[in-house]
Design a protein around this motif. Structure first.
Motif, PDB file in Angstrom:
ATOM      1  N   TYR A 166      52.771  50.600  37.996  1.00 15.11           N
ATOM      2  CA  TYR A 166      51.906  49.693  39.170  1.00 15.11           C
ATOM      3  C   TYR A 166      51.975  48.349  38.436  1.00 15.11           C
ATOM      4  O   TYR A 166      51.631  48.346  37.174  1.00 15.11           O
ATOM      5  CB  TYR A 166      50.587  50.110  39.501  1.00 15.11           C
ATOM      6  N   PHE A 167      51.770  47.242  39.164  1.00 17.51           N
ATOM      7  CA  PHE A 167      51.407  45.866  38.911  1.00 17.51           C
ATOM      8  C   PHE A 167      49.995  45.641  39.472  1.00 17.51           C
ATOM      9  O   PHE A 167      50.320  45.778  40.901  1.00 17.51           O
ATOM     10  CB  PHE A 167      52.484  44.975  39.096  1.00 17.51           C
ATOM     11  N   VAL A 168      49.179  45.337  38.701  1.00 17.24           N
ATOM     12  CA  VAL A 168      47.812  45.015  39.350  1.00 17.24           C
ATOM     13  C   VAL A 168      47.675  43.513  39.324  1.00 17.24           C
ATOM     14  O   VAL A 168      47.426  43.203  38.010  1.00 17.24           O
ATOM     15  CB  VAL A 168      46.539  45.976  38.815  1.00 17.24           C
ATOM     16  N   THR A 169      47.429  42.911  40.274  1.00 22.40           N
ATOM     17  CA  THR A 169      47.336  41.171  39.971  1.00 22.40           C
ATOM     18  C   THR A 169      45.884  41.071  40.168  1.00 22.40           C
ATOM     19  O   THR A 169      44.986  41.182  40.954  1.00 22.40           O
ATOM     20  CB  THR A 169      47.698  40.499  41.446  1.00 22.40           C
ATOM     21  N   ILE A 170      45.550  40.202  39.063  1.00 24.06           N
ATOM     22  CA  ILE A 170      44.341  39.741  38.802  1.00 24.06           C
ATOM     23  C   ILE A 170      44.163  38.321  39.318  1.00 24.06           C
ATOM     24  O   ILE A 170      45.120  37.500  38.667  1.00 24.06           O
ATOM     25  CB  ILE A 170      43.626  39.877  37.564  1.00 24.06           C
ATOM     26  N   ASN A 171      43.552  37.620  40.278  1.00 23.99           N
ATOM     27  CA  ASN A 171      43.717  36.251  40.899  1.00 23.99           C
ATOM     28  C   ASN A 171      43.188  35.391  39.996  1.00 23.99           C
ATOM     29  O   ASN A 171      42.576  35.594  39.031  1.00 23.99           O
ATOM     30  CB  ASN A 171      43.762  36.257  42.390  1.00 23.99           C
ATOM     31  N   GLU A 172      43.339  33.831  40.688  1.00 19.86           N
ATOM     32  CA  GLU A 172      42.794  32.805  40.177  1.00 19.86           C
ATOM     33  C   GLU A 172      41.176  32.929  39.912  1.00 19.86           C
ATOM     34  O   GLU A 172      40.287  32.319  39.121  1.00 19.86           O
ATOM     35  CB  GLU A 172      42.839  31.645  40.890  1.00 19.86           C
ATOM     36  N   ASN A 173      40.579  33.809  40.833  1.00 19.63           N
ATOM     37  CA  ASN A 173      39.148  34.081  40.697  1.00 19.63           C
ATOM     38  C   ASN A 173      38.533  35.033  40.005  1.00 19.63           C
ATOM     39  O   ASN A 173      37.451  35.568  39.880  1.00 19.63           O
ATOM     40  CB  ASN A 173      38.742  34.222  42.166  1.00 19.63           C
ATOM     41  N   GLY A 174      39.643  35.767  39.296  1.00 17.89           N
ATOM     42  CA  GLY A 174      39.198  37.045  38.409  1.00 17.89           C
ATOM     43  C   GLY A 174      38.873  38.328  39.070  1.00 17.89           C
ATOM     44  O   GLY A 174      38.238  39.103  38.644  1.00 17.89           O
ATOM     45  N   VAL A 175      39.499  38.506  40.398  1.00 20.29           N
ATOM     46  CA  VAL A 175      39.289  39.745  41.017  1.00 20.29           C
ATOM     47  C   VAL A 175      40.781  40.174  41.282  1.00 20.29           C
ATOM     48  O   VAL A 175      41.777  39.486  41.313  1.00 20.29           O
ATOM     49  CB  VAL A 175      38.379  39.352  42.299  1.00 20.29           C
TER      50      VAL A 175
END
Length: 293
Positions: free
Chosen positions: A215-224
């Motif tokens: 899997y690829f887990v995206t941590i976004n610009e807000n850190g979540v």
């Protein structure tokens, strides 16, 4: 061939080809004030790629050439100069030539003249084609590195260039250390942190859905965590999963990770998102294993 065996082969081939073609690259340099600073900005290539492809490959196009090495696939390094708020090219040298302490100025001049002709004046070329950024590290702490060339430093000076002229000079901190959030300086450790959360979920289910996958887990610009996706093409997903099983796995992953809050990473002062690779294996009894390389 079973679904699990196919997944193992895909993961192996992806890792193998990536390792072959991704090698750390020697940087270029910028003379800025009294300092000569390594920079990871491919400025000269922007000009070369606009030229006739045959000519650039004979000169300094993005191909392996005689004398090139795996850590210098361009076959050369460029040296730039910031002077009077203008950006100049002042040398094209052989790989490692500056590090070895001696530059062949005559050879460098011939290389620049063969490319730029009359644009070479007083041993330098005004780079009026370049719009973008040049960044210099203010410390040695690297926040992110792509393994080849692109580097984000914890603290850096960024020059904004327009038509070869310096429009703005700014200093940035590219890591926000929040004691209430999860440290993510070391990207290689994040998959382990994700796995600890996934381990708490109940994977055994009455439908016998098998979520063993990469899997690829995206941590976004807000850190979540904002997105989870399988590291497969749409065609592979259609072949290996029915819709109910696919939805179950993605929803299970997303729910298990949704409460995580990480420190924020920036690039040139702007928050960025990133994808974290993780591979899990789930036994029939619901026991989950971390297979991330």
């Amino acid at each position: 061939m079973t679904k699990r065996i196919k997944h193992i082969l895909i993961a192996f081939l992806t890792f193998w080809t990536t390792e072959i073609f991704a090698s750390p690259q020697m940087p270029d340099y910028v003379v800025f004030g009294k300092d000569t600073i390594a920079t990871y900005n491919l400025i000269l290539e922007e000009y070369l790629q606009r030229q006739n492809s045959t000519e650039t490959e004979q000169l300094f196009g993005l191909t392996f050439r005689e004398g090139a090495s795996f850590n210098c696939w361009r076959g050369y390094q460029a040296i730039y100069l910031i002077e009077n708020n203008s950006l100049f090219l002042i040398d094209i040298i052989n790989c490692g030539e500056l590090r070895n302490g001696k530059i062949d100025k005559s050879q460098s001049n011939e290389k620049m003249k063969s490319i730029f002709g009359e644009r070479l004046k007083n041993g330098k070329v005004f780079i009026n084609w370049f719009d973008g950024y040049i960044n210099f590290p203010l410390n040695d702490e690297v926040v992110r590195w792509d393994g080849v060339f692109y580097t984000i430093f914890a603290r850096e000076t960024v020059l904004t260039i327009k038509n070869g002229l310096v429009e703005r000079e700014e200093d940035f901190d590219n890591y926000i250390d929040d004691p209430k959030r999860i440290d993510r300086r070391d990207k290689s450790k994040i998959s382990d942190l994700l796995f600890k959360k996934l381990k708490k979920a109940k994977w055994k289910n009455p439908n016998e859905f098998d979520c063993s996958e990469t899997y690829f887990v995206t941590i976004n610009e807000n850190g979540v965590v904002s997105k989870v996706r399988m590291a497969l093409s749409d065609e592979q997903i259609d072949e290996y999963y029915d819709q109910d099983e696919f939805n179950f796995c993605i929803d299970k992953m997303t729910t298990a990770l949704k409460d995580l809050k990480f420190d924020i990473i920036l690039d040139k002062g702007k928050p960025i998102s990133e994808d974290i690779y993780i591979e899990i294996w789930i036994e029939d009894n619901g026991k989950i294993e971390n297979w991330t390389n």
